[in-house]
Design a protein around this motif. Structure first.
Motif, PDB file in Angstrom:
ATOM      1  N   SER A 255       0.836  -1.198   0.000  1.00  0.00           N
ATOM      2  CA  SER A 255       0.000   0.000   0.000  1.00  0.00           C
ATOM      3  C   SER A 255       0.873   1.250   0.000  1.00  0.00           C
ATOM      4  CB  SER A 255      -0.911   0.016   1.236  1.00  0.00           C
ATOM      5  OG  SER A 255      -0.139  -0.045   2.427  1.00  0.00           O
ATOM      6  N   ALA A 256       0.219   2.388  -0.216  1.00  0.00           N
ATOM      7  CA  ALA A 256       0.869   3.687  -0.147  1.00  0.00           C
ATOM      8  C   ALA A 256      -0.226   4.714   0.098  1.00  0.00           C
ATOM      9  CB  ALA A 256       1.649   3.989  -1.426  1.00  0.00           C
ATOM     10  N   ALA A 257       0.178   5.958   0.329  1.00  0.00           N
ATOM     11  CA  ALA A 257      -0.790   7.015   0.611  1.00  0.00           C
ATOM     12  C   ALA A 257      -0.364   8.313  -0.065  1.00  0.00           C
ATOM     13  CB  ALA A 257      -0.935   7.215   2.122  1.00  0.00           C
ATOM     14  N   VAL A 258      -1.303   9.269  -0.102  1.00  0.00           N
ATOM     15  CA  VAL A 258      -1.045  10.617  -0.633  1.00  0.00           C
ATOM     16  C   VAL A 258      -1.697  11.597   0.330  1.00  0.00           C
ATOM     17  CG1 VAL A 258      -1.497  12.219  -2.521  1.00  0.00           C
ATOM     18  CG2 VAL A 258      -0.972   9.826  -3.034  1.00  0.00           C
ATOM     19  N   ASP A 259      -0.966  12.636   0.755  1.00  0.00           N
ATOM     20  CA  ASP A 259      -1.562  13.596   1.685  1.00  0.00           C
ATOM     21  C   ASP A 259      -2.389  14.632   0.927  1.00  0.00           C
ATOM     22  OD1 ASP A 259       0.127  15.565   0.671  1.00  0.00           O
ATOM     23  OD2 ASP A 259       1.352  15.735   2.466  1.00  0.00           O
ATOM     24  N   SER A 260      -3.019  15.536   1.668  1.00  0.00           N
ATOM     25  CA  SER A 260      -3.952  16.495   1.069  1.00  0.00           C
ATOM     26  C   SER A 260      -3.277  17.458   0.109  1.00  0.00           C
ATOM     27  CB  SER A 260      -4.668  17.280   2.172  1.00  0.00           C
ATOM     28  OG  SER A 260      -3.726  17.930   3.014  1.00  0.00           O
ATOM     29  N   SER A 261      -1.963  17.623   0.225  1.00  0.00           N
ATOM     30  CA  SER A 261      -1.236  18.521  -0.675  1.00  0.00           C
ATOM     31  C   SER A 261      -0.775  17.808  -1.942  1.00  0.00           C
ATOM     32  CB  SER A 261      -0.018  19.118   0.047  1.00  0.00           C
ATOM     33  OG  SER A 261       0.977  18.128   0.264  1.00  0.00           O
ATOM     34  N   GLY A 262      -1.011  16.499  -2.017  1.00  0.00           N
ATOM     35  CA  GLY A 262      -0.573  15.733  -3.175  1.00  0.00           C
ATOM     36  C   GLY A 262       0.791  15.095  -3.010  1.00  0.00           C
ATOM     37  N   ARG A 263       1.351  15.157  -1.814  1.00  0.00           N
ATOM     38  CA  ARG A 263       2.658  14.551  -1.582  1.00  0.00           C
ATOM     39  C   ARG A 263       2.510  13.043  -1.437  1.00  0.00           C
ATOM     40  NH1 ARG A 263       6.850  15.528   3.507  1.00  0.00           N
ATOM     41  NH2 ARG A 263       8.715  14.765   2.441  1.00  0.00           N
ATOM     42  N   GLU A 264       3.265  12.308  -2.230  1.00  0.00           N
ATOM     43  CA  GLU A 264       3.196  10.852  -2.193  1.00  0.00           C
ATOM     44  C   GLU A 264       3.898  10.306  -0.948  1.00  0.00           C
ATOM     45  OE1 GLU A 264       4.841   9.370  -5.816  1.00  0.00           O
ATOM     46  OE2 GLU A 264       3.323  10.314  -7.084  1.00  0.00           O
ATOM     47  N   LEU A 265       3.242   9.390  -0.295  1.00  0.00           N
ATOM     48  CA  LEU A 265       3.803   8.721   0.869  1.00  0.00           C
ATOM     49  C   LEU A 265       3.988   7.240   0.519  1.00  0.00           C
ATOM     50  CD1 LEU A 265       1.565  10.395   3.596  1.00  0.00           C
ATOM     51  CD2 LEU A 265       3.931  10.969   3.033  1.00  0.00           C
ATOM     52  N   ASN A 266       4.983   6.998  -0.326  1.00  0.00           N
ATOM     53  CA  ASN A 266       5.311   5.628  -0.710  1.00  0.00           C
ATOM     54  C   ASN A 266       6.821   5.457  -0.648  1.00  0.00           C
ATOM     55  OD1 ASN A 266       6.018   7.161  -2.947  1.00  0.00           O
ATOM     56  ND2 ASN A 266       5.308   5.672  -4.439  1.00  0.00           N
ATOM     57  N   ARG A 267       7.296   4.264  -0.950  1.00  0.00           N
ATOM     58  CA  ARG A 267       8.710   3.948  -0.960  1.00  0.00           C
ATOM     59  C   ARG A 267       9.393   4.454   0.329  1.00  0.00           C
ATOM     60  NH1 ARG A 267      10.696   1.837  -5.404  1.00  0.00           N
ATOM     61  NH2 ARG A 267      12.785   2.646  -5.000  1.00  0.00           N
ATOM     62  N   ASN A 268      10.491   5.215   0.220  1.00  0.00           N
ATOM     63  CA  ASN A 268      11.229   5.650   1.405  1.00  0.00           C
ATOM     64  C   ASN A 268      10.384   6.514   2.338  1.00  0.00           C
ATOM     65  OD1 ASN A 268      13.753   4.403   1.212  1.00  0.00           O
ATOM     66  ND2 ASN A 268      14.491   5.901  -0.259  1.00  0.00           N
ATOM     67  N   ARG A 269       9.493   7.315   1.759  1.00  0.00           N
ATOM     68  CA  ARG A 269       8.659   8.174   2.608  1.00  0.00           C
ATOM     69  C   ARG A 269       7.723   7.358   3.485  1.00  0.00           C
ATOM     70  NH1 ARG A 269       6.769  12.700  -1.812  1.00  0.00           N
ATOM     71  NH2 ARG A 269       8.807  13.687  -2.152  1.00  0.00           N
ATOM     72  N   LEU A 270       7.139   6.298   2.914  1.00  0.00           N
ATOM     73  CA  LEU A 270       6.245   5.449   3.717  1.00  0.00           C
ATOM     74  C   LEU A 270       7.035   4.718   4.794  1.00  0.00           C
ATOM     75  CD1 LEU A 270       3.463   4.293   4.275  1.00  0.00           C
ATOM     76  CD2 LEU A 270       3.914   2.522   2.565  1.00  0.00           C
ATOM     77  N   ILE A 271       8.230   4.270   4.448  1.00  0.00           N
ATOM     78  CA  ILE A 271       9.077   3.601   5.441  1.00  0.00           C
ATOM     79  C   ILE A 271       9.408   4.564   6.576  1.00  0.00           C
ATOM     80  CG2 ILE A 271      11.362   2.607   5.830  1.00  0.00           C
ATOM     81  CD1 ILE A 271      11.223   1.477   2.993  1.00  0.00           C
ATOM     82  N   ALA A 272       9.775   5.795   6.218  1.00  0.00           N
ATOM     83  CA  ALA A 272      10.092   6.797   7.236  1.00  0.00           C
ATOM     84  C   ALA A 272       8.879   7.098   8.102  1.00  0.00           C
ATOM     85  CB  ALA A 272      10.595   8.072   6.561  1.00  0.00           C
ATOM     86  N   LEU A 273       7.706   7.209   7.484  1.00  0.00           N
ATOM     87  CA  LEU A 273       6.481   7.507   8.224  1.00  0.00           C
ATOM     88  C   LEU A 273       6.121   6.381   9.182  1.00  0.00           C
ATOM     89  CD1 LEU A 273       4.029   9.244   8.786  1.00  0.00           C
ATOM     90  CD2 LEU A 273       2.967   8.334   6.696  1.00  0.00           C
ATOM     91  N   MET A 274       6.157   5.142   8.684  1.00  0.00           N
ATOM     92  CA  MET A 274       5.855   4.007   9.541  1.00  0.00           C
ATOM     93  C   MET A 274       6.861   3.897  10.682  1.00  0.00           C
ATOM     94  SD  MET A 274       3.092   2.513   8.807  1.00  0.00           S
ATOM     95  CE  MET A 274       3.430   1.212   9.972  1.00  0.00           C
TER      96      MET A 274
END
Length: 500
Positions: A255-274
């Motif tokens: 899975s992945a996500a996108v915030d309200s500003s359109g910033r993708e939360l996948n790959r390294n960003r999703l790992i960092a967020l989790m």
């Protein structure tokens, strides 16, 4: 007598489902048919305690091709210990081959006459989804609708992830006329006619898209790493002015996500967020795949410890489990593809549960501030160092080339890696990683590259991360210089990258 849960992902695989069911019941064991389901749900069915629905099952089988074309459908096997590994699969195939040879070579008449086990239908996805809903409510102090007012759109990519929101029945009415199996149509309609996760939590889901299962994937490949797929969910967030976008792969283990500003939360960003979310709860060791590097600095700032391991979601999960057995506390295992597992969730590779962790964070934050949106998530990864250039280039080995001299592509690939390793040792601008679990990993020019041999295919994937295109080209040239001496290696893609 054992119980097995069987899933059929799309219409093309009913025959496979029937064959598996016949084989299991012939052996004297019962089968629970779950219908359309996700891969994580199948594993979870080996853990769920529900006597009324004959759960837990002793084993679960998922029929899926993931995001690949429908003609690549195969079987995934699970027990309560997790997914079966390569050695287990090899053992199953050898046993099946012996049984086939000892029987009348697959005579269905003989099998049908010997059938003993019973077959039952169970709506397991409702049970699984109910557990996800309970997890979010618990994080918000057992509030009934903790996401009330939040606008969340979901892109299921025409896979099995539509259960997160309601799926309209209209696109499926024509199956009533085309199908020769009306009971299966009824089963599908029961699955489609339910709001399972977001709406019970109070979220607005208008604008969600590609919820209807279709193994031809007419809109985009259901893959959180795919640029077209991420562009589709980003556009849906913008068009609907949504607070959050969620996208799943076909069988919902990524899975992945996108915030309200359109910033993708996948790959390294999703790992960092989790990682940030988990590190708020407990000091942990984080086991990540071999190309996860840019998130490492964030871990150290938040008190975590980064343990880099070889690629493959099963590899990182098994490594995390191993570390726990030797007293090195580990709670999260992820790779950049979107696969991720948590200790709290039985090390289940579950894309839906990853998104639930994000929803938990949102729900908890909204107790303090009812107007808070997805910014609470992106704030957690503020300061993440991200490479300007991230690329994967696949160098194919021609197995028919004379330079292989009758050897295997694996031997040839290993020779390429060894030669590259020797070449790097002579370059003062490059430094080989002192400890690596696969391939050759090298740092230099502010970035790094990893060249490794694919587990199954005659391919050497090359990953490059660098702060600028010029630096990425310098790293690529270092690889090109070494591998050009191997004529069976197709370097066309690498040359194309360097000439851009």
């Amino acid at each position: 007598m054992l119980k097995f849960g069987i899933n059929k992902l799309l219409f093309h695989i009913w025959i496979k489902k029937d064959a598996v069911t016949l084989g299991i019941t012939t052996a004297g064991h019962d089968v629970l048919q779950f219908g359309l389901a996700s891969t994580p749900a199948m594993f979870n069915s080996t853990l769920t305690e529900d006597e009324i629905n004959h759960l837990p099952v002793d084993g679960a089988i998922m029929i899926t091709a993931s995001h690949l074309p429908y003609n690549r459908n195969g079987l995934k096997f699970f027990t309560s210990a997790g997914g079966l590994n390569k050695a287990d699969i090899k053992d199953i195939l050898e046993r099946a081959s012996r049984i086939y040879e000892d029987s009348s070579h697959g005579s269905t008449q003989e099998l049908e006459q010997a059938s003993k086990g019973e077959v039952s239908n169970v709506d397991y996805m409702s049970i699984y989804a109910s557990d996800l809903v309970k997890a979010v409510r618990k994080s918000a102090g057992n509030k009934e609708k903790p996401l009330e007012g939040l606008h969340i759109v979901v892109d299921a990519g025409n896979g099995a992830g539509g259960f997160f929101v309601v799926i309209p029945l209209l696109p499926y009415l024509h199956y009533l006329f085309l199908s020769n199996a009306p009971f299966l149509v009824l089963e599908l309609m029961l699955f489609l006619d339910q709001d399972k996760v977001l709406k019970p939590l109070g979220a607005i889901t208008t604008g969600s898209q590609f919820l209807e299962p279709d193994g031809m994937f007419p809109n985009h490949i259901p893959n959180p790493e795919d640029k077209t797929a991420m562009k589709a969910i980003t556009q849906a967030v913008a068009d609907n002015k949504a607070d959050l976008g969620i996208i799943f792969d076909t069988d919902v283990d990524r899975s992945a996500a996108v915030d309200s500003s359109g910033r993708e939360l996948n790959r390294n960003r999703l790992i960092a967020l989790m990682s940030a979310i988990v590190l708020e709860e407990v000091f942990v060791r984080l086991v990540l795949c071999s190309i996860c590097l840019s998130v490492a600095h964030l871990f150290y700032d938040k008190g975590g410890k980064h343990h880099r391991f070889k690629r493959g979601y099963k590899n990182v999960i098994d490594e995390a489990i191993r570390l726990n057995t030797i007293g090195e506390e580990s709670h999260l295992a992820m790779e950049t593809s979107g696969h991720g597992a948590l200790k709290e969730n039985h090390w289940l590779d579950d894309g839906a549960y990853l998104m639930v962790k994000l929803l938990n964070k949102l729900a908890a934050a909204r107790i303090l501030n009812p107007n808070v949106g997805s910014k609470v998530l992106t704030d957690l990864v503020e300061g993440l160092e991200e490479a300007s250039v991230t690329v994967e280039i696949r160098l194919k080995i021609d197995q028919n080339h004379a330079d292989l001299k009758g050897g295997s592509f694996r031997d040839y690939g290993e020779a390429v890696l060894k030669h590259l390793e020797n070449s790097i040792s002579k370059d003062e601008h490059l430094c080989k990683a002192p400890k690596n679990y696969e391939g050759v990993r090298v740092s230099g020019y502010g970035g790094w590259f990893l060249l490794r041999l694919s587990l199954h295919d005659p391919v050497l994937p090359l990953n490059i991360e660098a702060p600028s295109k010029d630096d990425a080209i310098k790293l690529g040239l270092a690889v090109l210089t070494a591998v050009s001496e191997f004529p069976a290696l197709d370097i066309t893609a690498l040359n194309k990258f360097l000439q851009q």
